[in-house]
Design a protein around this motif. Structure first.
Motif, PDB file in Angstrom:
ATOM      1  N   ALA A  86     -17.890 -59.382 -12.328  1.00  0.00           N
ATOM      2  CA  ALA A  86     -17.938 -60.347 -11.221  1.00  0.00           C
ATOM      3  C   ALA A  86     -19.282 -60.274 -10.493  1.00  0.00           C
ATOM      4  O   ALA A  86     -19.870 -61.299 -10.117  1.00  0.00           O
ATOM      5  N   LYS A  87     -19.776 -59.046 -10.302  1.00  0.00           N
ATOM      6  CA  LYS A  87     -21.070 -58.877  -9.635  1.00  0.00           C
ATOM      7  C   LYS A  87     -22.191 -59.491 -10.470  1.00  0.00           C
ATOM      8  O   LYS A  87     -23.086 -60.170  -9.937  1.00  0.00           O
ATOM      9  N   LEU A  88     -22.151 -59.273 -11.776  1.00  0.00           N
ATOM     10  CA  LEU A  88     -23.197 -59.805 -12.652  1.00  0.00           C
ATOM     11  C   LEU A  88     -23.111 -61.322 -12.756  1.00  0.00           C
ATOM     12  O   LEU A  88     -24.143 -62.000 -12.863  1.00  0.00           O
ATOM     13  N   VAL A  89     -21.898 -61.873 -12.714  1.00  0.00           N
ATOM     14  CA  VAL A  89     -21.744 -63.336 -12.725  1.00  0.00           C
ATOM     15  C   VAL A  89     -22.368 -63.932 -11.463  1.00  0.00           C
ATOM     16  O   VAL A  89     -23.045 -64.972 -11.514  1.00  0.00           O
ATOM     17  N   ARG A  90     -22.151 -63.281 -10.328  1.00  0.00           N
ATOM     18  CA  ARG A  90     -22.781 -63.768  -9.089  1.00  0.00           C
ATOM     19  C   ARG A  90     -24.298 -63.728  -9.204  1.00  0.00           C
ATOM     20  O   ARG A  90     -24.993 -64.636  -8.717  1.00  0.00           O
ATOM     21  N   GLN A  91     -24.831 -62.692  -9.867  1.00  0.00           N
ATOM     22  CA  GLN A  91     -26.273 -62.604 -10.060  1.00  0.00           C
ATOM     23  C   GLN A  91     -26.766 -63.734 -10.959  1.00  0.00           C
ATOM     24  O   GLN A  91     -27.820 -64.330 -10.700  1.00  0.00           O
ATOM     25  N   VAL A  92     -25.984 -64.041 -11.987  1.00  0.00           N
ATOM     26  CA  VAL A  92     -26.336 -65.170 -12.861  1.00  0.00           C
ATOM     27  C   VAL A  92     -26.356 -66.472 -12.053  1.00  0.00           C
ATOM     28  O   VAL A  92     -27.286 -67.283 -12.167  1.00  0.00           O
ATOM     29  N   GLN A  93     -25.314 -66.663 -11.205  1.00  0.00           N
ATOM     30  CA  GLN A  93     -25.254 -67.859 -10.364  1.00  0.00           C
ATOM     31  C   GLN A  93     -26.475 -67.957  -9.459  1.00  0.00           C
ATOM     32  O   GLN A  93     -27.135 -69.011  -9.380  1.00  0.00           O
ATOM     33  N   ASN A  94     -26.775 -66.871  -8.758  1.00  0.00           N
ATOM     34  CA  ASN A  94     -27.892 -66.873  -7.814  1.00  0.00           C
ATOM     35  C   ASN A  94     -29.221 -67.161  -8.499  1.00  0.00           C
ATOM     36  O   ASN A  94     -30.024 -67.961  -8.010  1.00  0.00           O
TER      37      ASN A  94
END
Length: 583
Positions: A530-538
């Motif tokens: 979930a943290k890495l997905v948020r980084q991808v989004q950002n």
């Protein structure tokens, strides 16, 4: 040159090649070491012998043995292939385009010649009374074994087989390719009992020839030399007849002589094979490991047999098989002789096999007088050398305690000696890496995300918040599309057919799984995903914002107010989305 590449790859262990440049240490099924591409203090460079790949987490570089040599030596693929071919002993000229077209034909003709030779030798045996007496009376081989192993006889004439094959329209060069001609151009085998060497499918690839009449000037056995079809470092004699028995009893017995195999099968003990007159290699064990994880060796208990067993222990550790040693009863020099006395004794000996390290320690304990200091020193020196080759810490501790019992020395003293032995070990100097230090891959975190998702289908739910286009590169995007719909764990054995073109990339991610994420629990993997997905989004929103700002400046510069208004609307929407993601 794909065939040449695969031939070179199959002959080299990737960890051995890379080990010339990087000091590697065993890490479970893999090896690890300090990256040659960055100045790091904590090992982040991993090599997977199972997957035949390497990956450097500090620079996010990775690939196969060819890509590594290209990186460290600064070579292109052709030069790297030539470099590794020399190391592997592969003649690349046979794979050049004009030659490659005829290579398959050469192999086919060699196979046909060998098949005809086997038939010819079988027919010749039936016509030679002296050879029949040797096979059936002297050697005690049954008709069933003669049939199963296709045993024959090579006549004493210097050109009988050659003339026969000429009538079948084979050239001398084709016979030479099959290993059927001597250096003088005549028959390779004369006046010998012929035992075909067959591959796992029962195809003849060569011969073992046993002298029938005593001749002090002639070797008792001769084998087919290295050919297009026969490689003694890989060939397992009798495998095609032993496969089912090995699967059934879940162990394989390796003996030294091919006739030991024949006798064992005749006695009904069919899980027996041999290494065709050569020392056991990693390739031999890898072939057998596909059938069983348990290997029993029936080597001589003399100095040579002890040395062979010591060499076999680390090989078995590398391949991942359990190694045991069969001890023959007093008075039996080999399994064949024991079977002639009583087949049940051979079966009992196989069933009473003991772990290889136990056997080695016992052999040394019998050789040295441990009542004296010199005997203790020699036994502990040899024992420590063997024990240090074991990969499992608990197993090493067990045998150090066993060595303490045998020598009467304290465990502390043995451990201190083992430590000094390690310190004195002279390591081969590592080769110089010619590549320049690599800059970090800013998208490496995306590989971390995909590695987690390969091994944890539940965490794939986090992908609902992004599109595949949010990741960098076609490989990552293609894998993301599949993971959005795929519900199973992906392993090296279960890579979907749709990803076969990406198998090397997927295997590098699976190596990351082994090194980093396999031991995590589901909750930790989900949180990290979930943290890495948020980084991808950002990162994707940040990049998109930059592109919109540039486009807005261009529209304003040409006074295109309609387009500028559209871009401002998109930009405002994106800014709100960024704020939402950050929360």
């Amino acid at each position: 040159m794909q065939d040449a590449k695969e031939e070179v790859r199959s002959r080299l262990n990737i960890e051995d090649v890379i080990g010339e440049y990087v000091q590697l240490q065993r890490a479970g099924r893999n090896f690890k070491g300090l990256s040659p591409f960055s100045q790091e203090r904590t090992p982040s460079f991993f090599v997977s012998p199972e997957k035949h790949i390497w990956h450097d987490f500090s620079s996010n570089k990775g690939g196969d043995v060819f890509s590594f040599v290209m990186e460290v030596e600064g070579l292109d693929f052709k030069a790297a292939l030539e470099h590794l071919a020399r190391k592997a002993g592969v003649d690349l000229s046979q794979y050049q385009s004009t030659v490659q077209q005829g290579l398959a034909k050469k192999k086919r003709r060699a196979s046909e010649a060998l098949e005809l030779a086997a038939h010819y030798y079988q027919h010749t045996l039936l016509k030679n009374q002296h050879a029949l007496e040797y096979v059936f009376k002297n050697r005690g081989i049954s008709k069933g074994m003669v049939h199963d192993f296709r045993i024959g006889y090579a006549p004493s004439s210097g050109s009988a087989l050659t003339q026969f094959l000429r009538l079948k329209r084979f050239t001398l060069q084709e016979m030479r390719d099959a290993g059927l001609l001597s250096s003088r151009g005549g028959d390779m085998f004369r006046g010998r009992m012929m035992i075909p060497l067959m591959d796992g499918q029962g195809q003849v690839v060569g011969f073992t020839a046993r002298l029938v009449d005593a001749d002090p000037k002639a070797p008792k056995y001769i084998n087919t030399p290295q050919t297009l079809l026969y490689d003694k470092s890989r060939h397992v004699f009798g495998l095609h007849l032993a496969k089912e028995a090995i699967r059934t009893v879940d162990y394989a017995v390796i003996v030294e002589g091919n006739l030991d195999v024949v006798s064992s099968h005749q006695a009904g003990i069919r899980q027996v094979v041999a290494t065709a007159g050569t020392a056991m290699t990693e390739q031999h064990l890898k072939v057998l490991s596909r059938l069983t994880g348990n290997i029993k060796l029936a080597f001589d208990g003399d100095k040579a047999g002890l040395a062979a067993t010591e060499r076999a222990i680390p090989i078995a550790q590398t391949v991942g098989v359990q190694l045991q040693i069969i001890s023959l009863p007093e008075g039996a020099k080999d399994p064949d002789e024991l079977i002639q006395k009583n087949p049940e004794l051979w079966q009992q000996a196989a069933e009473q096999a003991e772990p290889a390290v136990d056997w080695v320690l016992k052999q040394y304990a019998q050789r040295y007088d441990v009542a004296k200091a010199e005997g203790k020193r020699l036994l502990s020196t040899h024992g420590i050398k063997v024990i240090q080759g074991l990969q499992d810490e608990v197993e090493r501790e067990h045998y150090m305690q066993r060595l303490a019992e045998l020598t009467g020395a304290s465990l502390t003293a043995l451990q201190e000696k083992a430590l000094r032995t390690n310190e004195k070990a002279v390591e081969a100097p590592l080769k110089k890496v010619r590549t320049t230090p690599a800059s970090p891959d800013e998208q490496a975190y995306q590989d971390n995300l995909l590695a987690i998702l390969l091994c944890d289908p539940a965490a794939r739910e986090t992908l609902k918040k992004i599109t595949p286009e949010a990741l960098e590169g076609e490989s990552r995007q293609q894998l993301t599309r599949l993971l959005m719909e795929y519900e199973k764990i992906i392993t090296p054995e279960t890579i979907p057919s749709s990803l076969q073109k990406l198998s090397e990339y997927v295997n590098m991610l699976l190596l990351k799984v082994d090194a980093r994420y396999a031991a995590w629990n589901e909750q930790d993997r989900y949180i990290e995903a979930a943290k890495l997905v948020r980084q991808v989004q950002n990162e994707h929103l940040k990049y998109t914002k930059q592109q919109l700002v540039l486009a807005l400046r261009d529209a304003e510069a040409v006074h295109d107010e309609v387009k500028a208004t559209q871009l401002r609307t998109q930009l405002n929407t994106l800014i709100k989305e960024q704020a939402h993601v950050k929360r």
